[in-house]
Design an enzyme around this catalytic site. Structure first.
Site, PDB file in Angstrom:
ATOM      1  N   THR A   1      47.611  36.764  38.958  1.00 36.77           N
ATOM      2  CA  THR A   1      46.483  36.588  39.870  1.00 36.77           C
ATOM      3  C   THR A   1      45.247  37.189  39.213  1.00 36.77           C
ATOM      4  OG1 THR A   1      46.711  38.712  41.014  1.00 36.77           O
ATOM      5  CG2 THR A   1      48.063  36.893  41.830  1.00 36.77           C
ATOM      6  N   ASP A   2      44.102  37.008  39.850  1.00 36.68           N
ATOM      7  CA  ASP A   2      42.873  37.560  39.280  1.00 36.68           C
ATOM      8  C   ASP A   2      42.925  39.077  39.179  1.00 36.68           C
ATOM      9  OD1 ASP A   2      41.806  35.055  38.969  1.00 36.68           O
ATOM     10  OD2 ASP A   2      40.685  35.096  40.862  1.00 36.68           O
ATOM     11  N   CYS A   3      43.571  39.724  40.137  1.00 39.25           N
ATOM     12  CA  CYS A   3      43.621  41.191  40.093  1.00 39.25           C
ATOM     13  C   CYS A   3      44.871  41.708  39.387  1.00 39.25           C
ATOM     14  CB  CYS A   3      43.507  41.780  41.496  1.00 39.25           C
ATOM     15  SG  CYS A   3      44.580  41.021  42.715  1.00 39.25           S
ATOM     16  N   TYR A   4      45.857  40.835  39.172  1.00 35.44           N
ATOM     17  CA  TYR A   4      47.060  41.207  38.430  1.00 35.44           C
ATOM     18  C   TYR A   4      47.305  40.163  37.334  1.00 35.44           C
ATOM     19  CZ  TYR A   4      47.994  44.437  42.276  1.00 35.44           C
ATOM     20  OH  TYR A   4      47.902  45.442  43.202  1.00 35.44           O
TER      21      TYR A   4
END
Length: 389
Positions: free
Chosen positions: A131-134
């Site tokens: 994901t964008d944050c992971y």
């Protein structure tokens, strides 16, 4: 006669009189209930037996770049990763995954938990959801107890108040959660240590409740909730002890404080892995009724003999026998003397109670007031009660 606050004051001053439950039973036979009540402040109980409904919460700590773990293996044992990004739950009875053609390894989550507690290195392999944050997709490393943030046992079902005796009336050997059962009533196996077991000495759970502090795996733990399959409505004898599986407790405790002597992975051949766990419960002597309940002997406790050769949820039984009969090494079934052995270690169960006694006498373990009682009106709901929709 006493309050827990008064007992704790004596513990802090190292003046408390503590007996193991076996010592208590012997003293009651010698001096009676009234004198024993006046003499002792705390009774310690213990067990060391398989408790497969156990597991560990582990927080690995964030990687750089971060990963949102969605599949994970600890030394080849799958860990559940449907929590936060690096939170895991490792079930004691989860088996090592093997690839096609690979030899079966008799190892599971209980062994990984034991090794972590012992300070041994554990290999981690993880797959992430990008994901964008992971943004990280994979991660491999080696961890120890000291390199992870949280590591605590959270066990949904421990400390069965009573259990069954397994036998096999069929024609072939059976491999069960009680171990191997030989055909034609070749042997019998039981798991509860009987009169020294914690909940047999507090049959209506008047002393043990949510928040009770206990000995768990060589460290300090607590009763977190009722256990799964908690069934306090089981039929009971006049002494209030149940005739079969009854109350259970959910337990929690910091595994970083535990000792691998009391937390051991085990494996039942052709069944799977489990965990041998030491649990000790202190019982405060508040009045004579506590001593009356703790004076119960093995001949006053019974368990049902269950035939595992019948592949049904409700299996036929060969009646009830006492724990005194079980501990004699043979039990009568349909006129036949059948050899019987325990899964629980009687020696280590006694050692749990003794170590807890020593902690209390040294002033390092005080008692807690339960914050809420364990439910006493819980029915058991099997799935075959419901119709298909």
């Amino acid at each position: 006669m006493r309050t827990i606050a008064e007992i704790n004051e004596k513990i802090n001053q190292k003046r408390a009189v503590v007996w193991t439950v076996e010592e208590l039973k012997k003293r009651v036979a010698e001096i009676g209930i009234t004198k024993a009540t006046k003499a002792v402040d705390v009774i310690t109980t213990g067990t060391f037996e398989p408790m497969e409904s156990s597991g560990a919460i582990i927080n690995l700590g964030h990687t750089d770049p971060p990963i949102k773990i969605r599949r994970c293996w600890l030394d080849g044992v799958p860990a559940y990763s449907g929590f936060g990004a690096v939170d895991l739950y490792l079930g004691a009875s989860c088996a090592v995954e093997t690839t096609e053609g690979e030899e079966l390894r008799e190892r599971g989550g209980g062994h990984v938990i034991e090794d972590l507690i012992a300070g041994k290195p554990i290999q981690v392999r993880a797959l992430g959801q990008v994901t964008d944050c992971y943004p990280r997709a994979t991660f491999e490393t080696t961890i120890t107890c000291d390199t992870i943030n949280q590591f605590y046992l959270f066990n949904p079902r421990n400390l069965y108040q009573n259990f069954i005796i397994g036998v096999n009336g069929g024609d072939r050997p059976l491999h069960t959660y009680l171990g191997p059962l030989q055909p034609r009533l070749g042997n019998a196996v039981y798991s509860n240590p009987g009169a020294i077991s914690p909940l047999f000495n507090d049959p209506d759970l008047q002393l043990v409740g949510i928040g009770t502090k206990i000995f768990l795996g060589g460290g300090i733990g607590y009763v977190a909730w009722e256990g799964t399959q908690h069934f306090p409505l089981q039929k009971r004898l006049a002494n209030r002890t149940p005739i079969g599986p009854s109350a259970t407790l959910a337990l929690i405790g910091d595994a970083k404080q535990m000792d691998a002597r009391w937390v051991r992975g085990c494996y039942f051949k052709s069944y799977g892995p489990s965990l041998m766990l030491g649990v000790g419960v202190p019982l405060p002597v508040l009045n004579e009724a506590v001593i009356e309940r703790c004076a119960v002997q093995d001949q006053d406790l019974v368990a049902p003999i269950v035939d595992f050769s019948i592949p049904r949820r409700v299996r036929p039984t060969f009646g009830l026998v006492s724990y005194a009969q079980l501990k004699s090494g043979k039990i009568p079934i349909e006129g036949k003397a059948v050899r019987v052995a325990p899964l629980a270690s009687m020696f280590l169960s006694r050692q749990v109670a003794l170590e807890l006694k020593q902690w209390i006498e040294a002033g390092t373990f005080t008692l807690t007031e339960p914050v809420a009682p364990i439910p006493s009106e819980r029915a058991f709901l099997p799935q075959d009660r419901w119709t298909d929709f």
